[in-house]
Every structure is written in structure tokens, then in C-alpha cells.
Design an enzyme around this catalytic site. Sequence first.
Site, mmCIF file in Angstrom:
data_model
loop_
_atom_site.group_PDB
_atom_site.id
_atom_site.type_symbol
_atom_site.label_atom_id
_atom_site.label_comp_id
_atom_site.label_asym_id
_atom_site.label_seq_id
_atom_site.Cartn_x
_atom_site.Cartn_y
_atom_site.Cartn_z
ATOM 1 N N ARG A 48 10.654 18.189 0.159
ATOM 2 C CA ARG A 48 10.121 19.552 0.012
ATOM 3 C C ARG A 48 9.119 19.928 1.092
ATOM 4 N NH1 ARG A 48 8.973 20.590 -6.208
ATOM 5 N NH2 ARG A 48 7.256 19.249 -5.611
ATOM 6 N N LYS A 151 15.797 1.685 -6.705
ATOM 7 C CA LYS A 151 15.273 1.337 -8.013
ATOM 8 C C LYS A 151 14.035 2.188 -8.300
ATOM 9 C CE LYS A 151 12.338 -2.186 -8.455
ATOM 10 N NZ LYS A 151 10.966 -1.959 -7.990
ATOM 11 N N ASP A 180 18.914 -3.292 -4.523
ATOM 12 C CA ASP A 180 17.834 -4.192 -4.905
ATOM 13 C C ASP A 180 17.522 -4.960 -3.636
ATOM 14 O OD1 ASP A 180 16.388 -6.509 -5.538
ATOM 15 O OD2 ASP A 180 17.098 -6.443 -7.601
ATOM 16 N N HIS A 181 16.393 -4.676 -3.012
ATOM 17 C CA HIS A 181 16.193 -5.203 -1.665
ATOM 18 C C HIS A 181 16.096 -6.729 -1.640
ATOM 19 C CE1 HIS A 181 11.868 -5.217 -2.635
ATOM 20 N NE2 HIS A 181 11.684 -5.999 -1.609
ATOM 21 N N LYS A 185 17.542 -9.943 1.254
ATOM 22 C CA LYS A 185 16.737 -10.952 1.945
ATOM 23 C C LYS A 185 17.652 -12.107 2.358
ATOM 24 C CE LYS A 185 12.397 -9.958 -0.520
ATOM 25 N NZ LYS A 185 11.430 -9.511 0.468
ATOM 26 N N GLU A 219 2.525 -11.907 -6.013
ATOM 27 C CA GLU A 219 2.066 -10.978 -4.968
ATOM 28 C C GLU A 219 0.553 -10.984 -4.935
ATOM 29 O OE1 GLU A 219 4.561 -7.310 -4.316
ATOM 30 O OE2 GLU A 219 4.462 -7.431 -6.486
ATOM 31 N N ASP A 238 9.349 -3.391 -13.051
ATOM 32 C CA ASP A 238 9.174 -3.331 -11.598
ATOM 33 C C ASP A 238 9.771 -4.549 -10.893
ATOM 34 O OD1 ASP A 238 8.036 -1.979 -9.284
ATOM 35 O OD2 ASP A 238 6.575 -3.609 -9.192
ATOM 36 N N HIS A 243 14.544 -7.838 -9.312
ATOM 37 C CA HIS A 243 14.420 -8.930 -8.339
ATOM 38 C C HIS A 243 14.517 -10.323 -8.976
ATOM 39 C CE1 HIS A 243 13.316 -5.513 -6.080
ATOM 40 N NE2 HIS A 243 12.024 -5.558 -6.241
ATOM 41 N N LYS A 329 0.890 -9.206 -9.944
ATOM 42 C CA LYS A 329 0.141 -8.619 -8.822
ATOM 43 C C LYS A 329 -1.261 -9.223 -8.805
ATOM 44 C CE LYS A 329 2.752 -4.611 -7.994
ATOM 45 N NZ LYS A 329 3.616 -4.942 -6.879
ATOM 46 N N LYS A 334 0.904 -14.533 -1.787
ATOM 47 C CA LYS A 334 2.230 -13.922 -1.835
ATOM 48 C C LYS A 334 3.251 -15.028 -1.617
ATOM 49 C CE LYS A 334 5.170 -10.471 0.424
ATOM 50 N NZ LYS A 334 5.619 -9.754 -0.770
HETATM 51 C C1 BG6 Z 1 9.256 -3.567 -5.170
HETATM 52 C C2 BG6 Z 1 8.223 -3.323 -6.233
HETATM 53 O O1 BG6 Z 1 10.540 -3.401 -5.684
HETATM 54 O O2 BG6 Z 1 9.117 -4.890 -4.665
HETATM 55 C C3 BG6 Z 1 6.829 -3.570 -5.682
HETATM 56 O O3 BG6 Z 1 8.322 -1.991 -6.714
HETATM 57 C C4 BG6 Z 1 6.735 -4.935 -5.060
HETATM 58 O O4 BG6 Z 1 5.856 -3.432 -6.717
HETATM 59 C C5 BG6 Z 1 7.878 -5.162 -4.060
HETATM 60 O O5 BG6 Z 1 5.491 -5.027 -4.393
HETATM 61 C C6 BG6 Z 1 7.888 -6.601 -3.594
HETATM 62 O O6 BG6 Z 1 8.796 -6.737 -2.536
HETATM 63 P P1 BG6 Z 1 8.603 -7.865 -1.420
HETATM 64 O O7 BG6 Z 1 9.810 -7.719 -0.559
HETATM 65 O O8 BG6 Z 1 7.319 -7.556 -0.715
HETATM 66 O O9 BG6 Z 1 8.538 -9.161 -2.151
#
Ligand code: BG6
Length: 487
Positions: A48, A151, A180-181, A185, A219, A238, A243, A329, A334
Site C-alpha cells: 500500500r 507462514k 517453510d524456510h 537450509k 534463539e 511460530d 520448523h 527466544k 542461537k
Molecule cells: C521464523 C520465526 O519463522 O523463524 C521467527 O517467525 C524466528 O520468530 C525465525 O526467529 C528463525 O529462523 P532462523 O533461520 O533464524 O533460525
Amino acid sequence: MMAQADVTTIVIFGASGDLTQRKLIPALYNLYLKKRLPEKFNVVGVSRTPFSHAAFRDKLRDGAKEFSKSSYKAKDWKEFAQHVYYKSSNATQPEDYKGLDAAFRKLEKSGANRLYYLSTSPSLYEATVENLGAAGMTREDEGWRRIIIEKPFGVDLESARHLNKVVHSVFDESQVYRIDHYLGKETAQNVLFLRFANTIFEPIWNRNYVDNIQITVAESVDVGHRGAYYDQAGVLRDMFQNHLLQLLALVAIEPPSSVNATALRNEKVKVLSAVRRIDLHDTVRAQYEDYRQAKDVKPDSKTPTYAALKLYIDNWRWEGVPFFMRSGKAMAAKTSQIRVRFRRPPLNMFNGMRNNSSSVPPNVLSICIQPDEGIHLNFEAKVPDHRETRSVDMEFTYKEAFGEYEIPEAYERLLLDAMLGDAALFTRSDEIEQLWSIVDPVLKGWEALDVPPVAMYPRGSWGPKEADDLLARDNHKWKLGCAFEDC
Ligand code: BG6
């Protein structure tokens, strides 16, 4: 018959958001540098907020500089940016879509393929999909039409089912790419390679040899500026629904007959549907100590920023093997890792005389997803000049083995696969419903029965004591087999 076109337009809905700048554009820029994008392509950002093409490109350049790893060069960026455009539009307004289509066509000049990327607020998914359909923008008579959906796909089983219905009223499932990223990986994909491109692991990958499996996705960041979203979602929606359960599926599936999208996803659905309903007593939910003071978080919020749970898979391979999973979190570091702990040898012949230890330590295979990408195998060796064993580590790291390759960002792989029409690393409609049906009873149980109580954990810790107790009940401990980044 779907027409083949030689122009491809990537349309990003929600283009003014973070994801575009941090992930999508850097990924497309890297693909461009690697000459993996189609020769003729356009990237059009839609949202927008009004921007000129130039202002939009400038904003993205800053992201590319910061997030393209080492590949940013002003000259390359300038070339790439010539393919990037912006169109301001309201995704909820059906009348805006004629203008959008006209703008895309003007760039495309002839028939083109289109990849729509839904990166808006999830509350706009339904309207956007319906409006694309109503405007005829999903028909494939001039080139393919595909949609990537970010997502969260729904907030529970019912809403995911509903969203699937809406999506299917407009798109055929073969056009839909639920992202789903984690599946993009390299190290997550490598779980399948480890298991099925080798012969030595699979024969012992079962209840006869595996004692338990731990999956940790910790994280160090807190909820930051995402309080409004996060307080509605919580860690189960989340991180677990997508994941962590995807990692579980990769570790636990039966060998597919090939890695094509159908065979692989059939196996994932099969194993996910064998997950036993999770007992609330086998769950822990917790918040980091000052979560309730975060911006846009309710002062009496019960939303967990951390969860741990134990689950079982009721099939021949995994019967009786506990899977312990945790994510949170504001934790100490991490790290994402999978730890496969094998059974101890049946007889201790070596360490008996040493410090009364009655058993030999078990072998452990640690699959390090990030940041210490690699695999470690912990096993016992004889201590020189002594009649006892010590645990030693056999190590494979991406850095050492594949130093010349930079590990690509997950979004690079996934955007490319969607353009190539390979949906193997995307979540199918029945799979997403299966994932929800695993977490849904826990979410509903927590809400309705208010058990277990919401525990607290200090920032920078490894989670609440209750999570340690959960494992202690079975005589286990959370353990990490991979190096991690301290915060
Ligand atoms: C996302 C979540 O899908 O994945 C985030 O919404 C999270 O909260 C992130 O921080 C973590 O991804 P990665 O690749 O940094 O482990």
C-alpha cells in the site's frame, strides 16, 4: 495445456515489509549473480505504501548490502535493480487488480510466467488469493502461475483447512508453494542425504539402536518489534508447527522411492500422521522473564516464548523412542541441532574399575543445522596406556569440507525451486493440516485447562527448570553436540 513463456515476473505482495528487504531481494540478487534467474525477468513489489520505482530500489539496495553475504557490488546491483519495479496497491480491493495486471503486462510485453509471493500480513491472504482468482490472474493460458505462501498458514487446524479451501478454489495444488524456510537450509536437506545417500546409518536408524532424539532450536534474540504478532502466535505456532516438526519429519521418515515432491511429501504425511497425541504433562511452556513488558505484549499474557515437549511416533521404526523437542527466544545462544542418542552397549567390559561407572557412554550423532553447520559423531576410544575409554568426536564441518562454497540462504533455494516447479521442499495441503493436528490439541489444552502453568526463565539461559525436569523423569538431560554462538 499450459503455455511456456520466456519472461518471468516475480510479484511480491507485502513488499514494504522486512522479509522482502532482508531475505527475498538478497536471495533474488544472489540468484541473479549466479545466473540462475530466467534471462528475462521482472521483480515487482506491491504494497500500500507509495514508492517510486527508484525509491523502492534504494530501500532494497540497503538490504542487499547488508544481507547478501559477501556478494554485494554496486555495479551488479545496478544491473539487477533495473529489473525491479514497484506498484502501490491495496490487496483487499478487487478493483485494484485490473491495474496490477495491466502494470505487469506492460513490463512483460508478451505472455509471461508469474510467481506471486504472499508476504503480507496473513489476514490478507484470503482476500489476495480470491482477488487474483476473480481478476483471471491465475489462469495459465499465457504461462505458468504459481503462488508462494509465507507462514503462518492459518492459526490452528480449522483456519488452515479453511485457507486451503480458499486457495484451492482459485489455484490447483500443483500451483501452490507453502514455504517453510527451514526446509531450504542446506543442512536440513542434508539430513536426507545423510540418511539415504549412505548405507551405514539407516540400518541402525530405528528403535533397536536409537535411545532418544533431541531437537533444539534455540534463539538468542527476543521478540523485538514483533510483539503484536508474537503475542498472538507464541512459540508453538511460530516454530514448532513448522520448523521443528519439519526437522522431525526429515529425521523420522521412511525412505521415499525418490526425492520428487510427491514421493517425499507422501512419506512426510505418513510419519506425521503416526505422531501420537501429545500428553499435556509431557509439555512445558514458559516465558522469558521480562516478556510481558515487551512492546505490544499484553501485561498478563500467557503466550509462551519457550516450549519443550516429548512426543512419540507410533510406527514400527520408532515405537517407544522419545523425541524431545525444545525451542525458545532470549536463550543463551542461537543454535539448531538434532541429537540422535544411541543405546549403550549391552555389556561394559572396559570402564568397570574406573570411578564406579557401570556403563559405557552412548554413541551420539549430532546434526548441526546452524550455526556450526556439520555433523559430529561421538564415540568411545581407548585412552592410551589405560584400560578405559573416553568419548571422542569425529567431525564433519561444512567449513572444512566445502570451504570453497558459501552456504546459500534458504530463500535462494526455495525461490529457485518454485520457479523450476519443484515443490519437494514446500508443504503440501494435507501435510500442513497434519502439522496443525499435532500442535492443535496442545494449544487448545493449554488454553482450556491452563496446565502446565506458564514457567519463567531468565534471559540468556537454556530455558526453565521444568524443561530439565521433563527429561529427568526419563533419566535424560538436554545436551548439545554442536558448537553455538554465545549471545
Ligand atoms: C521464523 C520465526 O519463522 O523463524 C521467527 O517467525 C524466528 O520468530 C525465525 O526467529 C528463525 O529462523 P532462523 O533461520 O533464524 O533460525
